[in-house]
Scaffold this motif. Sequence first.
Motif, mmCIF file in Angstrom:
data_model
loop_
_atom_site.group_PDB
_atom_site.id
_atom_site.type_symbol
_atom_site.label_atom_id
_atom_site.label_comp_id
_atom_site.label_asym_id
_atom_site.label_seq_id
_atom_site.Cartn_x
_atom_site.Cartn_y
_atom_site.Cartn_z
ATOM 1 N N ARG A 169 -25.280 -17.496 -12.759
ATOM 2 C CA ARG A 169 -26.647 -17.287 -13.540
ATOM 3 C C ARG A 169 -26.432 -16.438 -14.921
ATOM 4 N NH1 ARG A 169 -30.580 -13.309 -12.375
ATOM 5 N NH2 ARG A 169 -29.497 -12.714 -10.707
ATOM 6 N N GLY A 170 -27.280 -17.305 -15.721
ATOM 7 C CA GLY A 170 -27.014 -16.343 -17.118
ATOM 8 C C GLY A 170 -25.783 -16.658 -17.968
ATOM 9 N N VAL A 171 -25.115 -17.640 -17.766
ATOM 10 C CA VAL A 171 -24.134 -17.830 -18.838
ATOM 11 C C VAL A 171 -24.414 -19.325 -19.310
ATOM 12 C CG1 VAL A 171 -22.432 -16.575 -17.522
ATOM 13 C CG2 VAL A 171 -22.740 -19.079 -16.954
ATOM 14 N N LYS A 340 -8.640 -16.986 -3.340
ATOM 15 C CA LYS A 340 -8.423 -15.948 -4.371
ATOM 16 C C LYS A 340 -8.504 -16.759 -5.756
ATOM 17 C CE LYS A 340 -4.500 -13.270 -6.075
ATOM 18 N NZ LYS A 340 -2.940 -13.040 -5.903
ATOM 19 N N ALA A 341 -8.058 -17.892 -5.648
ATOM 20 C CA ALA A 341 -8.076 -18.390 -7.106
ATOM 21 C C ALA A 341 -9.667 -18.664 -7.757
ATOM 22 C CB ALA A 341 -7.330 -19.733 -7.380
ATOM 23 N N ILE A 342 -10.473 -19.001 -6.844
ATOM 24 C CA ILE A 342 -11.643 -19.296 -6.923
ATOM 25 C C ILE A 342 -12.485 -17.784 -7.244
ATOM 26 C CG2 ILE A 342 -14.083 -19.899 -5.900
ATOM 27 C CD1 ILE A 342 -12.259 -22.111 -4.120
ATOM 28 N N ALA A 343 -12.013 -16.777 -6.391
ATOM 29 C CA ALA A 343 -12.375 -15.714 -6.744
ATOM 30 C C ALA A 343 -12.126 -14.938 -8.162
ATOM 31 C CB ALA A 343 -12.102 -14.743 -5.702
ATOM 32 N N GLU A 344 -11.100 -15.210 -8.483
ATOM 33 C CA GLU A 344 -10.605 -15.013 -10.094
ATOM 34 C C GLU A 344 -11.413 -15.769 -11.129
ATOM 35 O OE1 GLU A 344 -6.622 -15.177 -9.438
ATOM 36 O OE2 GLU A 344 -6.217 -13.340 -8.968
ATOM 37 N N HIS A 345 -11.708 -16.914 -10.702
ATOM 38 C CA HIS A 345 -12.378 -17.747 -11.576
ATOM 39 C C HIS A 345 -13.800 -17.159 -11.768
ATOM 40 C CE1 HIS A 345 -12.581 -20.891 -14.454
ATOM 41 N NE2 HIS A 345 -13.594 -21.632 -13.701
ATOM 42 N N PHE A 351 -18.574 -11.712 -14.258
ATOM 43 C CA PHE A 351 -18.210 -10.481 -14.249
ATOM 44 C C PHE A 351 -17.041 -10.116 -15.410
ATOM 45 C CE2 PHE A 351 -19.578 -11.622 -10.145
ATOM 46 C CZ PHE A 351 -20.623 -10.979 -9.980
ATOM 47 N N PRO A 352 -17.263 -10.699 -16.665
ATOM 48 C CA PRO A 352 -15.867 -10.358 -17.426
ATOM 49 C C PRO A 352 -16.087 -8.917 -17.834
ATOM 50 C CG PRO A 352 -17.954 -11.429 -18.539
ATOM 51 C CD PRO A 352 -18.470 -11.489 -17.227
ATOM 52 N N ASP A 353 -17.155 -8.358 -17.740
ATOM 53 C CA ASP A 353 -16.957 -6.732 -18.299
ATOM 54 C C ASP A 353 -16.742 -5.879 -16.972
ATOM 55 O OD1 ASP A 353 -17.249 -7.495 -20.785
ATOM 56 O OD2 ASP A 353 -19.548 -7.523 -20.527
#
Length: 361
Positions: A169-171, A340-345, A351-353
Amino acid sequence: MANVIRTIDLFAGAGGLSHGFELAGRGYEPVFAVEIDDAAARTFKRNFGCEVYTGDIEMVEDFREGEVIIGGPPCQGFSPLGRNRDDESRAQLNELWQQYLRAVHEVKPKAFVIENVPEFQRSAQFAELLHLMESDPLLKEYSFGYGVLHAADYGVPQSRRRGIFMAVRGVDEVPWPPPPTHGPESPGERPYATVRDVIANLPAKPKADEIGWDGERQDLHLRRNPRPMSLERYKAIPEGGNRFDLARNRPDLLPDCWRNKPTGTTDVMGRLWWDRPSVTIRTEFYKPEKGRYLHPVADRPITHREAARLQSFPDEFVFEGSKIEVARQIGNAVPPLLGKAIAEHVHRVAFPDHGSKNGDE
């Protein structure tokens, strides 16, 4: 709590996807899960310690607050292995994903991930989901990406393809797919993880008959007691071979059902290769007649521990239930390394910040 990203896992199973999110080290923390199977729910509770609703998701009156919803609605209605179901039961299974969207509407998470078999993304239900993403007042706030991911591309020593739908949401957009970590499309073309990489250090001859404990770790390296004829059949099949090698090498041991069917799948009564990823681990991996589940060199099917490692579960992960129940949990799970790969993506996009437990971002 500032660095915690709360996750809700629906149709959680044993928790392979949640464990993958934990492995990402980005601050994800399960706070609520829903799982109808009692043994799988107990496994989830044991490993994550959060509240688990054991029962039908339709009976959940309200969901907990969270930033991310993850989960895989039951896939048998879409999977080729479920085509023998009657139309009514198939429809009930296929509509369960709408319960997932009920949770999205209630919780309004920053992101959500739907995991299913690849066939789901070719279904009428998926077309309806895409329509809702463009027309529903809340869902229109989410950008999304989707496609079929190959688990081996993300470090899982197994050829397993899953349909993944990710919404944030919001991107402005959700880049797709998550960057592969292994295989020809990965940085440096890192080799795929193989069967040898993860099970070669386990004893060729398991000793335990029942699930127990070996020191502080759960002992899932369980032996079976095949009939003498079955053992002779295993011996006739070389690494990478299958029932057709049995027909050539020991035609006297060939069952009539195979003798009368000279064509068909090459995985039945198949032996794994040491230096390749395994085939897809399903719920009856302990039955060689169900697929390519013979150990690369030992004359036996793979054990529960070997199957769990091929699914990328660490030995520290504890399963609850009988041998059959544990096998079902292992075979139905999302491989944690794929999770894990999905979580990192999700973290990169949603949550880039946000900080991480590891303090590296």
